[in-house]
Design a protein around this motif. Structure first.
Motif, PDB file in Angstrom:
ATOM      1  N   SER A   1       0.854  -1.183   0.000  1.00 60.12           N
ATOM      2  CA  SER A   1       0.000   0.000   0.000  1.00 60.12           C
ATOM      3  C   SER A   1       0.894   1.237   0.000  1.00 60.12           C
ATOM      4  CB  SER A   1      -0.905  -0.004   1.238  1.00 60.12           C
ATOM      5  OG  SER A   1      -1.697   1.164   1.271  1.00 60.12           O
ATOM      6  N   ILE A   2       0.570   2.196  -0.866  1.00 63.61           N
ATOM      7  CA  ILE A   2       1.360   3.422  -0.989  1.00 63.61           C
ATOM      8  C   ILE A   2       0.464   4.615  -0.683  1.00 63.61           C
ATOM      9  CG2 ILE A   2       2.817   4.811  -2.508  1.00 63.61           C
ATOM     10  CD1 ILE A   2       3.277   2.337  -4.204  1.00 63.61           C
TER      11      ILE A   2
ATOM     12  N   THR B   1       6.387   7.922  -3.404  1.00 60.86           N
ATOM     13  CA  THR B   1       6.995   7.052  -4.411  1.00 60.86           C
ATOM     14  C   THR B   1       7.607   5.843  -3.721  1.00 60.86           C
ATOM     15  OG1 THR B   1       7.483   8.922  -5.865  1.00 60.86           O
ATOM     16  CG2 THR B   1       8.713   6.890  -6.241  1.00 60.86           C
TER      17      THR B   1
ATOM     18  N   ASN C   1      -0.804   8.529  -0.613  1.00 64.35           N
ATOM     19  CA  ASN C   1      -0.891   9.537  -1.665  1.00 64.35           C
ATOM     20  C   ASN C   1       0.358  10.422  -1.686  1.00 64.35           C
ATOM     21  OD1 ASN C   1      -2.253  11.145  -3.719  1.00 64.35           O
ATOM     22  ND2 ASN C   1      -2.415  12.713  -2.119  1.00 64.35           N
TER      23      ASN C   1
ATOM     24  N   ILE D   1       6.849   3.344  -8.267  1.00 61.41           N
ATOM     25  CA  ILE D   1       5.466   3.786  -8.462  1.00 61.41           C
ATOM     26  C   ILE D   1       5.199   4.964  -7.528  1.00 61.41           C
ATOM     27  CG2 ILE D   1       3.032   3.172  -8.236  1.00 61.41           C
ATOM     28  CD1 ILE D   1       3.766   0.305  -8.861  1.00 61.41           C
ATOM     29  N   LYS D   2       4.652   6.045  -8.096  1.00 62.34           N
ATOM     30  CA  LYS D   2       4.197   7.168  -7.294  1.00 62.34           C
ATOM     31  C   LYS D   2       2.676   7.200  -7.313  1.00 62.34           C
ATOM     32  CE  LYS D   2       4.597  12.141  -6.486  1.00 62.34           C
ATOM     33  NZ  LYS D   2       5.221  13.423  -6.884  1.00 62.34           N
ATOM     34  N   ASN D   3       2.108   7.251  -6.140  1.00 65.72           N
ATOM     35  CA  ASN D   3       0.661   7.260  -6.026  1.00 65.72           C
ATOM     36  C   ASN D   3       0.146   8.695  -6.081  1.00 65.72           C
ATOM     37  OD1 ASN D   3      -2.011   6.836  -5.470  1.00 65.72           O
ATOM     38  ND2 ASN D   3      -1.708   6.252  -3.327  1.00 65.72           N
ATOM     39  N   ASN D   4      -0.615   9.002  -7.119  1.00 70.87           N
ATOM     40  CA  ASN D   4      -1.214  10.329  -7.268  1.00 70.87           C
ATOM     41  C   ASN D   4      -2.737  10.273  -7.240  1.00 70.87           C
ATOM     42  OD1 ASN D   4       1.227  11.836  -7.575  1.00 70.87           O
ATOM     43  ND2 ASN D   4       1.425  11.029  -9.651  1.00 70.87           N
ATOM     44  N   SER D   5      -3.260   9.230  -6.605  1.00 72.57           N
ATOM     45  CA  SER D   5      -4.709   9.016  -6.672  1.00 72.57           C
ATOM     46  C   SER D   5      -5.491   9.887  -5.699  1.00 72.57           C
ATOM     47  CB  SER D   5      -5.022   7.541  -6.387  1.00 72.57           C
ATOM     48  OG  SER D   5      -4.730   7.229  -5.033  1.00 72.57           O
TER      49      SER D   5
ATOM     50  N   ASP E   1      -3.443   3.619  -1.820  1.00 69.60           N
ATOM     51  CA  ASP E   1      -3.906   2.537  -2.686  1.00 69.60           C
ATOM     52  C   ASP E   1      -2.946   1.367  -2.607  1.00 69.60           C
ATOM     53  OD1 ASP E   1      -6.344   3.204  -3.915  1.00 69.60           O
ATOM     54  OD2 ASP E   1      -5.339   4.600  -5.263  1.00 69.60           O
ATOM     55  N   GLU E   2      -3.484   0.176  -2.845  1.00 72.31           N
ATOM     56  CA  GLU E   2      -2.675  -1.056  -2.872  1.00 72.31           C
ATOM     57  C   GLU E   2      -2.160  -1.274  -4.293  1.00 72.31           C
ATOM     58  OE1 GLU E   2      -1.289  -4.690  -0.901  1.00 72.31           O
ATOM     59  OE2 GLU E   2      -2.401  -3.005  -0.063  1.00 72.31           O
ATOM     60  N   PHE E   3      -0.864  -1.513  -4.399  1.00 69.72           N
ATOM     61  CA  PHE E   3      -0.250  -1.783  -5.695  1.00 69.72           C
ATOM     62  C   PHE E   3       0.412  -3.152  -5.671  1.00 69.72           C
ATOM     63  CE2 PHE E   3      -0.596   2.779  -5.442  1.00 69.72           C
ATOM     64  CZ  PHE E   3      -0.909   3.173  -6.736  1.00 69.72           C
TER      65      PHE E   3
END
Length: 199
Positions: free
Chosen positions: A165-166, A171, A168, A186-190, A194-196
């Motif tokens: 999980s990352i 990275t 917001n 991976i950079k979370n911009n949601s 979120d789980e990746f």
């Protein structure tokens, strides 16, 4: 070291300069107290056989340097511990060996650690040396993932995934690969955590 059913149960303590043993057999099948608690760090250089009962590591460090873990009804409790792999021969790792999720994991081996079931690490995973391999199993990390290099990463040769999980705006580096080290960032911009999953 064999911890048998008729032994006086309690805490096993090892001197800080000699906290190594060869093989470990845990068999508490005839005892009312089904657990043994470590009072210090322990390095197991040989094989581990978990017949019955629970080995409670507590907040200590358990280093596994052998090439075999087997169990029938025995478990290792490492939900507050750090589990270090220093095996020099390939080792299989299954969720059934553990009483609950693992706290921290550190890879420092010269051989592979092969996941044979899905596994959750509620703390941190550090890749210093050695591969954690899988075909179709998944590793889920709740804490941080650090380290990673061409000599130490999560190697999936099938459908196996590394899950994290990352938050917001954060990275995260995923030290993964198949035939070769091929890390992914991976950079979370949601807007929310979120789980990746990466393989």
């Amino acid at each position: 070291l064999a911890r048998a059913a008729n032994a006086n149960l309690g805490t096993l303590r090892f001197d800080a300069t000699s906290n190594q043993i060869g093989n470990l057999t845990l068999d508490l099948s005839g005892s009312t107290n089904k657990s043994v608690t470590l009072g210090s760090n322990l390095n197991i250089k040989g094989n581990i056989q978990l017949n019955n009962g629970t080995l409670i590591v507590g907040t200590n460090q358990l280093t596994i340097a052998g090439s075999s873990i087997s169990n029938t009804n025995g478990k290792i409790s490492v939900d507050s511990a750090t589990l270090v792999f220093e095996n020099s021969a390939n080792l299989s790792l299954n969720k059934s060996y553990f009483a609950a999720n693992i706290n921290n994991v550190r890879m420092n081996s010269t051989a592979d650690v092969a996941l044979t079931s899905n596994l959750t690490v509620q703390g941190n995973v550090t890749f210093d040396l050695g591969m954690m391999t899988t075909v179709d199993s998944q590793l889920t990390v709740i804490g941080n993932i650090s380290g990673g290099s061409s000599s130490s990463y999560f190697k999936s040769t099938g459908l196996g995934k590394l899950n994290k999980s990352i938050a917001n705006g954060v990275t995260q580096n995923f030290p993964i690969g198949n035939g070769a080290y091929n890390p992914v960032q991976i950079k979370n911009n949601s807007g929310s955590a979120d789980e990746f999953s990466v393989r």
